[in-house]
Write an enzyme that holds these catalytic residues in place. Structure first.
Site, mmCIF file in Angstrom:
data_model
loop_
_atom_site.group_PDB
_atom_site.id
_atom_site.type_symbol
_atom_site.label_atom_id
_atom_site.label_comp_id
_atom_site.label_asym_id
_atom_site.label_seq_id
_atom_site.Cartn_x
_atom_site.Cartn_y
_atom_site.Cartn_z
ATOM 1 N N GLU A 127 0.844 -1.212 0.000
ATOM 2 C CA GLU A 127 0.000 0.000 0.000
ATOM 3 C C GLU A 127 0.868 1.247 0.000
ATOM 4 O O GLU A 127 0.564 2.240 -0.673
ATOM 5 C CB GLU A 127 -0.946 0.013 1.210
ATOM 6 C CG GLU A 127 -1.946 -1.117 1.220
ATOM 7 C CD GLU A 127 -2.696 -1.265 -0.104
ATOM 8 O OE1 GLU A 127 -3.226 -0.274 -0.617
ATOM 9 O OE2 GLU A 127 -2.728 -2.389 -0.641
ATOM 10 N N TRP A 178 1.886 1.719 -3.446
ATOM 11 C CA TRP A 178 0.813 2.317 -4.269
ATOM 12 C C TRP A 178 0.891 3.841 -4.196
ATOM 13 O O TRP A 178 0.705 4.547 -5.179
ATOM 14 C CB TRP A 178 -0.585 1.885 -3.787
ATOM 15 C CG TRP A 178 -1.119 0.654 -4.434
ATOM 16 C CD1 TRP A 178 -1.225 -0.580 -3.859
ATOM 17 C CD2 TRP A 178 -1.647 0.517 -5.767
ATOM 18 N NE1 TRP A 178 -1.780 -1.470 -4.755
ATOM 19 C CE2 TRP A 178 -2.048 -0.826 -5.931
ATOM 20 C CE3 TRP A 178 -1.816 1.399 -6.832
ATOM 21 C CZ2 TRP A 178 -2.610 -1.305 -7.111
ATOM 22 C CZ3 TRP A 178 -2.377 0.926 -8.019
ATOM 23 C CH2 TRP A 178 -2.764 -0.414 -8.146
ATOM 24 N N TRP A 180 -21.078 11.282 -19.616
ATOM 25 C CA TRP A 180 -21.454 11.224 -18.197
ATOM 26 C C TRP A 180 -22.772 11.944 -17.947
ATOM 27 O O TRP A 180 -23.103 12.906 -18.650
ATOM 28 C CB TRP A 180 -20.372 11.884 -17.336
ATOM 29 C CG TRP A 180 -19.020 11.235 -17.394
ATOM 30 C CD1 TRP A 180 -17.924 11.706 -18.045
ATOM 31 C CD2 TRP A 180 -18.613 10.021 -16.755
ATOM 32 N NE1 TRP A 180 -16.856 10.862 -17.861
ATOM 33 C CE2 TRP A 180 -17.242 9.811 -17.066
ATOM 34 C CE3 TRP A 180 -19.243 9.075 -15.950
ATOM 35 C CZ2 TRP A 180 -16.515 8.721 -16.617
ATOM 36 C CZ3 TRP A 180 -18.522 7.991 -15.504
ATOM 37 C CH2 TRP A 180 -17.182 7.818 -15.835
ATOM 38 N N TRP A 198 -16.108 11.055 -12.821
ATOM 39 C CA TRP A 198 -15.242 10.823 -11.660
ATOM 40 C C TRP A 198 -14.627 12.109 -11.131
ATOM 41 O O TRP A 198 -14.312 12.217 -9.949
ATOM 42 C CB TRP A 198 -14.142 9.812 -11.996
ATOM 43 C CG TRP A 198 -13.273 10.174 -13.175
ATOM 44 C CD1 TRP A 198 -13.487 9.835 -14.471
ATOM 45 C CD2 TRP A 198 -12.077 10.958 -13.167
ATOM 46 N NE1 TRP A 198 -12.496 10.351 -15.274
ATOM 47 C CE2 TRP A 198 -11.612 11.046 -14.507
ATOM 48 C CE3 TRP A 198 -11.335 11.585 -12.167
ATOM 49 C CZ2 TRP A 198 -10.455 11.734 -14.855
ATOM 50 C CZ3 TRP A 198 -10.178 12.278 -12.518
ATOM 51 C CH2 TRP A 198 -9.756 12.350 -13.844
ATOM 52 N N TRP A 216 -9.575 7.576 -7.910
ATOM 53 C CA TRP A 216 -10.796 7.850 -8.690
ATOM 54 C C TRP A 216 -10.703 7.252 -10.090
ATOM 55 O O TRP A 216 -11.650 6.634 -10.581
ATOM 56 C CB TRP A 216 -11.076 9.359 -8.744
ATOM 57 C CG TRP A 216 -11.876 9.741 -7.535
ATOM 58 C CD1 TRP A 216 -11.388 10.255 -6.370
ATOM 59 C CD2 TRP A 216 -13.283 9.541 -7.349
ATOM 60 N NE1 TRP A 216 -12.410 10.399 -5.462
ATOM 61 C CE2 TRP A 216 -13.585 9.979 -6.040
ATOM 62 C CE3 TRP A 216 -14.316 9.054 -8.137
ATOM 63 C CZ2 TRP A 216 -14.876 9.931 -5.509
ATOM 64 C CZ3 TRP A 216 -15.607 9.002 -7.614
ATOM 65 C CH2 TRP A 216 -15.872 9.435 -6.325
#
Ligand code: FAD
Length: 476
Positions: free
Chosen positions: A282, A285, A313, A366, A389
């Site tokens: 993590e 990341w 969208w 998003w 996102w």
């Protein structure tokens, strides 16, 4: 060098701070400075939670430095104007700071370099927030990675640096006690940014204590517990990593010690589900998304894969407001959003769930969610937020494929099986049994009696529309 100004930015700590320890090593006198920029309260991404956390953390830094006999010089205004001014006032030769990676911050640092150099002062920036930055990790073909797993493999094959030495007292500037220092507001409300959330406490000591507690136990069960929002299974260090109240090398050293202690067969039980190794992933990341931001800065303006900028969208404001306020009728989504609005924090699993719901159930861009998160989150960070996102929307690097759509009911049933998290944030649903708590519409009478809203959309219908929306672009 005789006198150096250390400019604190997203590194509000005295331990494991690269630029600060370099300043202490190379200069006879170090003047610690913090600038409360105008943009902190007027910028488009200003969030009261993050601002409150910053103010608390600066105050804690001020106290820590005072204990070492170093007053923190605080100035309010524009760094471009204030830095050369302080250099002139104190006859400092240079300003040291730790690098920032957001494109706007890098543009400002370029301007400041020009201004300081033109005035005859040095400006040195140091890598600090990450272990490996920008283009330090590339594929064999010399290109930036766009897929996490091989990036992480290369990252792990490199040596991990030790924490930097803690800042100690250095010589004092003859003007130390007379350098002008402005006060800071005690809270965002004082400068017209209303704080409605109850946020976790900031400051370096808090961060180190969180780390100590996490490494003393929960890290070993991290792999098994990290997906369950009702369990305290994660480190909660993200606001501290964001404000720089803890150094990445300190975390990695603590992790190494925790893993070594366990390997020695101490009293601890074995890691369940990977523990420390999953936690390390993590942290990687975080660095992965920071290098994405550097190498593909267009992600701040649109999709990583430009074809997805053509998606049609929805602009349904009522749906967006219901999502923001936690009134979609889907309990796990609403509980997560109410938690965010109240605390400025949200569990990673829930961030994925609500982001998928906004983009793939409500079919809303998003970027609307990205902006709302930046306003609400204590840990709001351009790189991680954008990455999260775009991952959820299916438009990013190494993203969930567009046809992977979380079902909010089964996500709730899997990760909050007894509804503990949902009941904590949605008192209206307290009376529902465990097997219906994630789909209260299955008992229409009970739902009507509760004040909880009905579903604003039907997941199965929206799923079909979402697939069509993506296919229209992919097929074009
Ligand atoms: C839509 C979305 C938006 C997000 N926005 C942010 C954000 O603005 N700021 C932010 O710090 N994180 C963000 N994340 C990542 C992640 O949700 C948080 O870092 C994590 O929930 C913080 O809790 P923790 O400190 O207990 O994490 P832990 O599980 O203890 O992880 C340790 C640290 O690793 C880093 N980390 C963990 N997961 C990720 C990840 N997926 N991406 C990048 N770094 C990660 C964080 O720095 C975190 O503090 C986002 C994720 C999604 C899906």
């Amino acid at each position: 060098m005789k006198t150096v100004i250390h400019w604190f930015r997203r590194d509000l700590r005295i331990s494991d701070n690269t630029a600060l320890s370099e300043a202490a090593r190379r200069a006879e006198i170090v003047i610690p400075v913090f600038i409360f920029e105008d943009a902190f309260r007027t910028g488009p991404d200003v969030g009261a939670a993050r601002l409150a956390f910053l103010l608390q953390s600066v105050e804690s830094l001020r106290k820590n430095l005072a204990e070492l006999g170093h007053p923190l010089v605080i100035r309010c205004g524009k760094s471009e104007e204030i830095l050369p001014q302080i250099c002139r006032e104190t006859s400092a030769q240079a300003v040291f700071a730790n690098k920032r990676y957001e494109p706007y911050a890098q543009r400002r640092d370029e301007r400041i370099t020009g201004i300081l150099h033109a005035a005859g002062f040095g400006f040195e920036l140091f890598k600090d927030a990450v272990v490996w930055e920008e283009t330090e990790i590339l594929t064999q073909a010399g290109k930036p990675y766009t897929v996490f797993t091989p990036y992480a493999k290369t990252w792990k094959a490199k040596p991990i640096p030790a924490p930097k030495p803690k800042f100690k007292t250095s010589n004092h500037h003859p003007l130390t006690d007379s350098i002008q220092s402005d006060g800071l507001p005690a809270s965002p409300d004082q400068i017209g940014v209303p704080l409605t959330q109850t946020i976790p406490p900031g400051g370096e000591r808090t961060a180190l204590e969180l780390l100590r507690k996490f490494m003393a136990g929960p890290v070993h069960d991290y792999g098994a517990n990290r997906n369950y929002p009702a369990v305290d299974g994660t480190s909660l260090l993200s606001p501290h990593l964001r404000a720089g109240t803890i150094g990445i090398r300190t975390i990695l050293a603590a992790l190494k010690t925790a893993q070594a202690n366990q390997a020695e067969g101490g009293t601890r039980k074995a890691d369940t589900g990977g523990g420390g190794d999953v936690f390390l992933n993590e942290l990687i990341w975080r660095e992965f998304y920071l290098q994405v931001l550097h190498n593909f800065p267009h992600v701040t303006r649109g999709a990583f894969r430009p074809e997805y900028d053509q998606l049609a969208w929805s602009e349904n404001q009522a749906h967006f407001t219901a999502w923001c306020e936690g009134r979609t009728g889907y309990p796990i989504v609403d509980a997560a959003m109410r938690c965010l609005n109240t605390t400025g924090m949200m569990h990673n699993r829930l961030r994925m769930v609500v982001a998928m719901f906004l983009t793939k159930d409500l079919l809303i861009h998003w970027q609307w969610g990205e902006r709302y998160f930046m306003k609400q989150l204590v840990d709001g960070d351009m790189a991680a937020n954008n990455g999260g996102w775009q991952w959820s929307a299916g438009t990013g690097t190494d993203a969930a494929p567009y046809f992977r759509i979380f079902n909010p009911v089964s996500q709730g049933e899997k990760f909050d099986a007894k509804g503990e998290f949902v009941r904590r944030w949605i008192p209206e649903l307290k009376g529902f049994p465990d097997d219906l708590i994630q789909q209260p519409w299955e008992n229409p009478l009970l739902l009507a009696k509760s004040k909880y809203p009905p579903r604003i959309i039907l997941h199965e219908e929206q799923r079909v529309k979402c697939l069509a929306m993506f296919k229209a672009v992919k097929g074009s």
